[in-house]
Design an enzyme around this catalytic site. Structure first.
Site, PDB file in Angstrom:
ATOM      1  N   PHE A 140       0.868  -1.187   0.000  1.00 49.37           N
ATOM      2  CA  PHE A 140       0.000   0.000   0.000  1.00 49.37           C
ATOM      3  C   PHE A 140       0.899   1.230   0.000  1.00 49.37           C
ATOM      4  O   PHE A 140       1.724   1.398   0.899  1.00 49.37           O
ATOM      5  CB  PHE A 140      -0.930   0.024   1.213  1.00 49.37           C
ATOM      6  CG  PHE A 140      -1.927   1.150   1.168  1.00 49.37           C
ATOM      7  CD1 PHE A 140      -3.150   0.971   0.555  1.00 49.37           C
ATOM      8  CD2 PHE A 140      -1.621   2.382   1.721  1.00 49.37           C
ATOM      9  CE1 PHE A 140      -4.065   2.021   0.488  1.00 49.37           C
ATOM     10  CE2 PHE A 140      -2.529   3.429   1.662  1.00 49.37           C
ATOM     11  CZ  PHE A 140      -3.753   3.253   1.049  1.00 49.37           C
ATOM     12  N   ASP A 225       9.286   2.912   1.477  1.00 42.95           N
ATOM     13  CA  ASP A 225       8.066   3.581   1.937  1.00 42.95           C
ATOM     14  C   ASP A 225       7.979   3.381   3.443  1.00 42.95           C
ATOM     15  O   ASP A 225       7.598   2.321   3.927  1.00 42.95           O
ATOM     16  CB  ASP A 225       6.848   2.988   1.226  1.00 42.95           C
ATOM     17  CG  ASP A 225       5.520   3.579   1.713  1.00 42.95           C
ATOM     18  OD1 ASP A 225       5.494   4.207   2.790  1.00 42.95           O
ATOM     19  OD2 ASP A 225       4.509   3.392   1.025  1.00 42.95           O
ATOM     20  N   LYS A 254       2.565  10.350   8.220  1.00 43.73           N
ATOM     21  CA  LYS A 254       1.854   9.880   9.415  1.00 43.73           C
ATOM     22  C   LYS A 254       2.393  10.495  10.705  1.00 43.73           C
ATOM     23  O   LYS A 254       2.065  11.628  11.030  1.00 43.73           O
ATOM     24  CB  LYS A 254       1.846   8.354   9.444  1.00 43.73           C
ATOM     25  CG  LYS A 254       0.880   7.732   8.419  1.00 43.73           C
ATOM     26  CD  LYS A 254       0.686   6.263   8.657  1.00 43.73           C
ATOM     27  CE  LYS A 254      -0.247   5.619   7.635  1.00 43.73           C
ATOM     28  NZ  LYS A 254      -1.654   5.999   7.794  1.00 43.73           N
TER      29      LYS A 254
END
Length: 405
Positions: A140, A225, A254
């Site tokens: 993702f 990532d 985040k």
């Protein structure tokens, strides 16, 4: 003067595009690892805004940074620079392998920048057709058309065809498959050191080392990532530091802003030169508000006390979860690193992770799923032992109800 509307959960169905299915309650206040809904019900927060609320809710470090900056300068656009963004860039580069930073608003945008950098790197290389990107099944990387294509989950991308071309997926942790898929036309490999949305699945260290060697062999960029794993989530500042593998490009978001939207792409001096003035951009990325908050949050987390504390909390979580599982035998495996944890359901309970999170909320605990078969925890990095124990007690009550259902 018109009175403000009384907000209820039904207003979501009235006014919002239905791409989310939020819980039936509305949260209105938070402090530390506790939150309260409109009815005053209290919850222990093991979700952490999906690995975002690294310092919990309303932490003074973040609140003070935001309020102080809000009285100075909010936004000026990138025709100018500002002090907070330069301080944050210095912090990030001094703490990592990187020399240069591009700031965005989200993990998806950071990954978009990384993938565009990789494509331009390949196109500038002089090798014809060097534009292929290797990614992994169940990955993702975001929701833009480019990043959702790089993510290896067709359920998120298939409805938006035609998709960008030149992206191939192979099995995660399968080095032989990656080697077979790579060639001189490969410009980059993008990988999560722990697949988050894909089920809290850590990469084998030898797999990451092998990808580094393959990228070196084929003159391709290795992109990590670290949107979910970064900023202390694994007990190291970034997860690449656990592997001994240094990527060419790293993306972070985040937890970086502790709840304020901010993302960044980090890379080396040499690769940064690939993106020239006007080749990429952003309106809000690196604005003073986001940068001031992220600088304060990052500085607070990047200390031995906080990072070592993550490892200690990991041990407490694992012990508590294993105790619950010894009694109820619901989970096949409890995995993850630091405070990115996944409880994998046994075949008997396959596909029922959402039911567990719903029961947990009824018991006063916020949790997450990572696919249909994994219950995920990503709490504040500084959550107290008391809140861990209380949350696990509530989780145990939810599991007891689940097995009896």
């Amino acid at each position: 003067m018109k009175q403000p509307m009384t907000v209820t959960r039904s207003n979501f169905n009235d006014y919002m595009v239905p791409v989310f299915a939020p819980a039936d309650f509305i949260l209105v206040r938070g402090e530390g690892a506790r939150v309260w809904d409109q009815q005053g019900k209290e919850y222990v927060d093991f979700a952490g805004g999906i690995a975002v609320n690294a310092l919990g809710h309303a932490h003074p470090v973040a609140v003070n940074a935001l309020t102080e900056q809000a009285q100075k300068l909010w936004h000026i656009g990138n025709g100018y620079t500002n002090e907070p963004v330069l301080r944050l860039a210095q912090q990030l580069t001094e703490a990592t392998f990187a020399d240069k930073v591009f700031f965005a608003n989200s993990g998806a945008e950071a990954n978009e920048a990384a993938l565009k950098l990789a494509r331009k790197y390949g196109n500038d290389s002089g090798v014809e057709g060097k534009n292929r990107i290797l990614a992994f099944n169940n990955a993702f990387h975001g929701r833009t058309l480019f990043t959702v294509t790089a993510g290896g989950q067709p359920k998120y991308s298939q409805d938006f065809a035609p998709l960008p071309e030149g992206i191939e997926h192979v099995a995660y942790n399968d080095l032989a498959a990656a080697e077979a898929a790579m060639s001189e036309q490969t410009c980059a490999v993008i990988v999560e050191p722990i697949q988050g949305e894909g089920g809290v699945l850590p990469a084998d260290v030898e797999f990451l080392k092998g990808l580094r060697e393959l990228c070196d062999r084929h003159n391709a960029l290795l992109i990590f990532d670290e949107v979910q794993t970064g900023v202390g989530r694994t007990g190291s500042l970034y997860a690449y530091m656990n592997s001994g593998v240094i990527p060419d490009v790293l993306t972070t978001a985040k937890a970086l802003g502790g709840g304020f939207p901010v993302g960044a792409m980090l890379t080396t001096e040499k690769l940064a030169q690939v993106l020239t003035v006007g080749s990429h951009g952003t309106t809000y990325g690196g604005n003073p508000l986001a940068s001031a908050v992220a600088s304060a949050v990052f500085g607070f987390i990047n200390t031995p006390e906080v990072l070592d504390g993550v490892k200690q909390r990991h041990a407490r979580f694992i012990a508590g979860l294993e105790k619950i599982n010894a009694q109820y035998a619901v989970f096949e495996q409890i995995r993850g690193v630091g405070l990115l944890l996944g409880c994998v359901l046994k075949e008997k309970y396959a596909g029922q992770a959402k039911q567990i999170t719903t029961l947990a909320a009824e018991e006063g605990l916020l949790t997450l799923i990572a696919g249909a078969n994994v219950v995920r925890f990503t709490p504040a990095l500084i959550i107290s032992e008391q809140d861990i124990d209380e949350g696990l007690q509530r989780f145990e009550r939810a599991i007891a109800r689940f097995v009896q259902a």
